[in-house]
Design a protein around this motif. Structure first.
Motif, PDB file in Angstrom:
ATOM      1  N   ARG A  63     -13.793   8.829 -60.434  1.00  0.00           N
ATOM      2  CA  ARG A  63     -13.032   9.837 -59.689  1.00  0.00           C
ATOM      3  C   ARG A  63     -13.931  10.992 -59.271  1.00  0.00           C
ATOM      4  NH1 ARG A  63      -7.523  11.303 -62.790  1.00  0.00           N
ATOM      5  NH2 ARG A  63      -6.771  12.653 -61.158  1.00  0.00           N
ATOM      6  N   LEU A  64     -14.790  11.403 -60.190  1.00  0.00           N
ATOM      7  CA  LEU A  64     -15.717  12.487 -59.917  1.00  0.00           C
ATOM      8  C   LEU A  64     -16.685  12.097 -58.803  1.00  0.00           C
ATOM      9  CD1 LEU A  64     -16.499  15.302 -60.874  1.00  0.00           C
ATOM     10  CD2 LEU A  64     -17.944  14.233 -62.598  1.00  0.00           C
ATOM     11  N   PHE A  65     -17.172  10.857 -58.845  1.00  0.00           N
ATOM     12  CA  PHE A  65     -18.063  10.388 -57.789  1.00  0.00           C
ATOM     13  C   PHE A  65     -17.335  10.365 -56.445  1.00  0.00           C
ATOM     14  CE2 PHE A  65     -19.628   6.990 -55.065  1.00  0.00           C
ATOM     15  CZ  PHE A  65     -20.888   7.483 -54.810  1.00  0.00           C
ATOM     16  N   ALA A  66     -16.099   9.848 -56.416  1.00  0.00           N
ATOM     17  CA  ALA A  66     -15.335   9.796 -55.162  1.00  0.00           C
ATOM     18  C   ALA A  66     -15.098  11.208 -54.615  1.00  0.00           C
ATOM     19  CB  ALA A  66     -14.004   9.076 -55.393  1.00  0.00           C
ATOM     20  N   PHE A  67     -14.799  12.141 -55.512  1.00  0.00           N
ATOM     21  CA  PHE A  67     -14.594  13.532 -55.106  1.00  0.00           C
ATOM     22  C   PHE A  67     -15.903  14.107 -54.553  1.00  0.00           C
ATOM     23  CE2 PHE A  67     -14.141  18.119 -56.286  1.00  0.00           C
ATOM     24  CZ  PHE A  67     -13.120  18.415 -55.400  1.00  0.00           C
ATOM     25  N   SER A  68     -17.010  13.831 -55.228  1.00  0.00           N
ATOM     26  CA  SER A  68     -18.323  14.303 -54.767  1.00  0.00           C
ATOM     27  C   SER A  68     -18.660  13.709 -53.409  1.00  0.00           C
ATOM     28  CB  SER A  68     -19.410  13.938 -55.773  1.00  0.00           C
ATOM     29  OG  SER A  68     -19.205  14.605 -56.988  1.00  0.00           O
ATOM     30  N   MET A  69     -18.290  12.459 -53.218  1.00  0.00           N
ATOM     31  CA  MET A  69     -18.522  11.794 -51.933  1.00  0.00           C
ATOM     32  C   MET A  69     -17.762  12.508 -50.826  1.00  0.00           C
ATOM     33  SD  MET A  69     -20.131   9.264 -50.601  1.00  0.00           S
ATOM     34  CE  MET A  69     -20.091   8.378 -49.072  1.00  0.00           C
ATOM     35  N   LEU A 121     -25.080  14.816 -56.897  1.00  0.00           N
ATOM     36  CA  LEU A 121     -24.123  15.827 -57.339  1.00  0.00           C
ATOM     37  C   LEU A 121     -23.387  15.370 -58.594  1.00  0.00           C
ATOM     38  CD1 LEU A 121     -22.633  18.500 -57.003  1.00  0.00           C
ATOM     39  CD2 LEU A 121     -21.097  17.355 -55.369  1.00  0.00           C
ATOM     40  N   THR A 122     -22.948  14.128 -58.597  1.00  0.00           N
ATOM     41  CA  THR A 122     -22.232  13.593 -59.759  1.00  0.00           C
ATOM     42  C   THR A 122     -23.131  13.623 -60.991  1.00  0.00           C
ATOM     43  OG1 THR A 122     -20.925  12.179 -58.302  1.00  0.00           O
ATOM     44  CG2 THR A 122     -20.917  11.621 -60.640  1.00  0.00           C
ATOM     45  N   GLN A 123     -24.384  13.262 -60.825  1.00  0.00           N
ATOM     46  CA  GLN A 123     -25.326  13.308 -61.947  1.00  0.00           C
ATOM     47  C   GLN A 123     -25.545  14.744 -62.421  1.00  0.00           C
ATOM     48  OE1 GLN A 123     -26.660  10.709 -63.758  1.00  0.00           O
ATOM     49  NE2 GLN A 123     -25.110   9.657 -62.556  1.00  0.00           N
ATOM     50  N   ASP A 124     -25.664  15.671 -61.479  1.00  0.00           N
ATOM     51  CA  ASP A 124     -25.811  17.084 -61.855  1.00  0.00           C
ATOM     52  C   ASP A 124     -24.625  17.546 -62.692  1.00  0.00           C
ATOM     53  OD1 ASP A 124     -28.158  17.165 -60.385  1.00  0.00           O
ATOM     54  OD2 ASP A 124     -27.320  18.351 -58.726  1.00  0.00           O
ATOM     55  N   ILE A 125     -23.442  17.176 -62.251  1.00  0.00           N
ATOM     56  CA  ILE A 125     -22.224  17.575 -62.969  1.00  0.00           C
ATOM     57  C   ILE A 125     -22.210  16.968 -64.367  1.00  0.00           C
ATOM     58  CG2 ILE A 125     -19.703  17.401 -63.008  1.00  0.00           C
ATOM     59  CD1 ILE A 125     -19.905  17.397 -59.860  1.00  0.00           C
ATOM     60  N   ARG A 161     -12.812  22.063 -60.494  1.00  0.00           N
ATOM     61  CA  ARG A 161     -13.398  23.388 -60.285  1.00  0.00           C
ATOM     62  C   ARG A 161     -14.902  23.337 -60.601  1.00  0.00           C
ATOM     63  NH1 ARG A 161     -14.128  26.912 -57.216  1.00  0.00           N
ATOM     64  NH2 ARG A 161     -11.982  26.565 -56.699  1.00  0.00           N
ATOM     65  N   VAL A 162     -15.255  22.661 -61.688  1.00  0.00           N
ATOM     66  CA  VAL A 162     -16.664  22.490 -62.042  1.00  0.00           C
ATOM     67  C   VAL A 162     -17.392  21.752 -60.910  1.00  0.00           C
ATOM     68  CG1 VAL A 162     -18.247  21.289 -63.620  1.00  0.00           C
ATOM     69  CG2 VAL A 162     -16.320  22.600 -64.538  1.00  0.00           C
ATOM     70  N   ALA A 163     -16.779  20.720 -60.381  1.00  0.00           N
ATOM     71  CA  ALA A 163     -17.399  19.926 -59.304  1.00  0.00           C
ATOM     72  C   ALA A 163     -17.567  20.754 -58.036  1.00  0.00           C
ATOM     73  CB  ALA A 163     -16.563  18.686 -59.020  1.00  0.00           C
ATOM     74  N   VAL A 164     -16.569  21.522 -57.673  1.00  0.00           N
ATOM     75  CA  VAL A 164     -16.652  22.362 -56.469  1.00  0.00           C
ATOM     76  C   VAL A 164     -17.756  23.401 -56.642  1.00  0.00           C
ATOM     77  CG1 VAL A 164     -15.427  24.134 -55.137  1.00  0.00           C
ATOM     78  CG2 VAL A 164     -14.294  21.982 -55.691  1.00  0.00           C
ATOM     79  N   ALA A 175     -21.079  21.775 -56.263  1.00  0.00           N
ATOM     80  CA  ALA A 175     -21.360  21.480 -54.850  1.00  0.00           C
ATOM     81  C   ALA A 175     -21.805  22.744 -54.114  1.00  0.00           C
ATOM     82  CB  ALA A 175     -20.125  20.873 -54.178  1.00  0.00           C
ATOM     83  N   HIS A 176     -21.139  23.873 -54.402  1.00  0.00           N
ATOM     84  CA  HIS A 176     -21.533  25.148 -53.779  1.00  0.00           C
ATOM     85  C   HIS A 176     -22.956  25.525 -54.193  1.00  0.00           C
ATOM     86  CE1 HIS A 176     -17.685  26.649 -51.995  1.00  0.00           C
ATOM     87  NE2 HIS A 176     -17.201  25.755 -52.831  1.00  0.00           N
ATOM     88  N   ASP A 177     -23.253  25.381 -55.482  1.00  0.00           N
ATOM     89  CA  ASP A 177     -24.595  25.700 -55.968  1.00  0.00           C
ATOM     90  C   ASP A 177     -25.638  24.824 -55.281  1.00  0.00           C
ATOM     91  OD1 ASP A 177     -23.516  27.566 -57.670  1.00  0.00           O
ATOM     92  OD2 ASP A 177     -23.676  26.310 -59.474  1.00  0.00           O
ATOM     93  N   ARG A 178     -25.311  23.562 -55.147  1.00  0.00           N
ATOM     94  CA  ARG A 178     -26.242  22.613 -54.519  1.00  0.00           C
ATOM     95  C   ARG A 178     -26.485  22.983 -53.053  1.00  0.00           C
ATOM     96  NH1 ARG A 178     -28.392  18.225 -56.235  1.00  0.00           N
ATOM     97  NH2 ARG A 178     -28.692  16.479 -54.872  1.00  0.00           N
ATOM     98  N   ARG A 179     -25.424  23.370 -52.353  1.00  0.00           N
ATOM     99  CA  ARG A 179     -25.567  23.781 -50.944  1.00  0.00           C
ATOM    100  C   ARG A 179     -26.434  25.037 -50.833  1.00  0.00           C
ATOM    101  NH1 ARG A 179     -19.737  23.366 -50.536  1.00  0.00           N
ATOM    102  NH2 ARG A 179     -19.314  21.167 -50.318  1.00  0.00           N
TER     103      ARG A 179
END
Length: 178
Positions: free
Chosen positions: A30-36, A48-52, A75-78, A81-85
């Motif tokens: 689910r986390l990977f799909a959300f990251s995708m 991103l998924t690995q970072d999380i 929220r952690v995933a979002v 993603a913001h940090d990565r951007r």
């Protein structure tokens, strides 16, 4: 019996590896799909998924259970993603600066290569005795006395040869300017 997510999260925050493994087993896909969906690119989503997942053990210590685990995880995933951007944008800005530096470096290298090529061509047109003297003094950085010793000549002859080399190079440069 199925343990609820919040209980697993609290146990994982306390260092329970089995609880952490169970949470990842439940939510990795689910986390990977959300990251995708967040990134739009498979490779970025994988990163991103690995970072999380790498940050999750430390993040779990801050899980208070005030929201459902899935809400907290999103929220952690979002945030990740913001940090990565932001990091990506910073790297891009830094790379732009290096790009300018690299262009200038290549231009300087090109000028240096052109000067070296010109000098090599000009030296090839010299008489062998003048070329030998010039190489010893200019390339090998010998003194005129040392060059004279190597060549078996007087210092005055070496000085005269170097004067002839300079004249020949000036003449060649003048020809090339025309």
């Amino acid at each position: 019996m199925m343990t609820d997510d919040e209980a697993l999260a609290r146990a994982a925050a306390g260092g329970d590896r089995d609880a952490f493994s169970a949470l990842l087993g439940r939510y990795y896909d689910r986390l990977f799909a959300f990251s995708m969906r967040l990134t739009g690119h498979r490779a970025e989503a994988e990163d991103l998924t690995q970072d999380i997942c790498l940050a999750l053990p430390a993040k779990l210590r801050g899980f208070r259970g005030e929201a459902r685990f899935t809400t907290w995880l999103y929220r952690v995933a979002v945030n990740a993603a913001h940090d990565r951007r932001r990091r990506s944008a910073s790297h891009a800005r830094a790379a732009d600066g290096w790009g300018d530096w690299e262009v200038a470096r290549r231009a300087a290298d090109s000028e240096s290569r052109a000067a070296t090529d010109w000098l090599a061509e000009a030296m090839a047109t010299l008489k062998p005795d003048l070329r030998d003297t010039a190489v010893l003094i200019l390339a090998e950085e010998l003194t005129q006395a040392e060059a004279a010793s190597v060549l078996g000549l007087s210092e005055g002859t070496v000085a005269w040869r170097m004067s002839e080399v300079k004249k020949a190079l000036r003449a060649r440069a003048a020809e090339d300017m025309e």
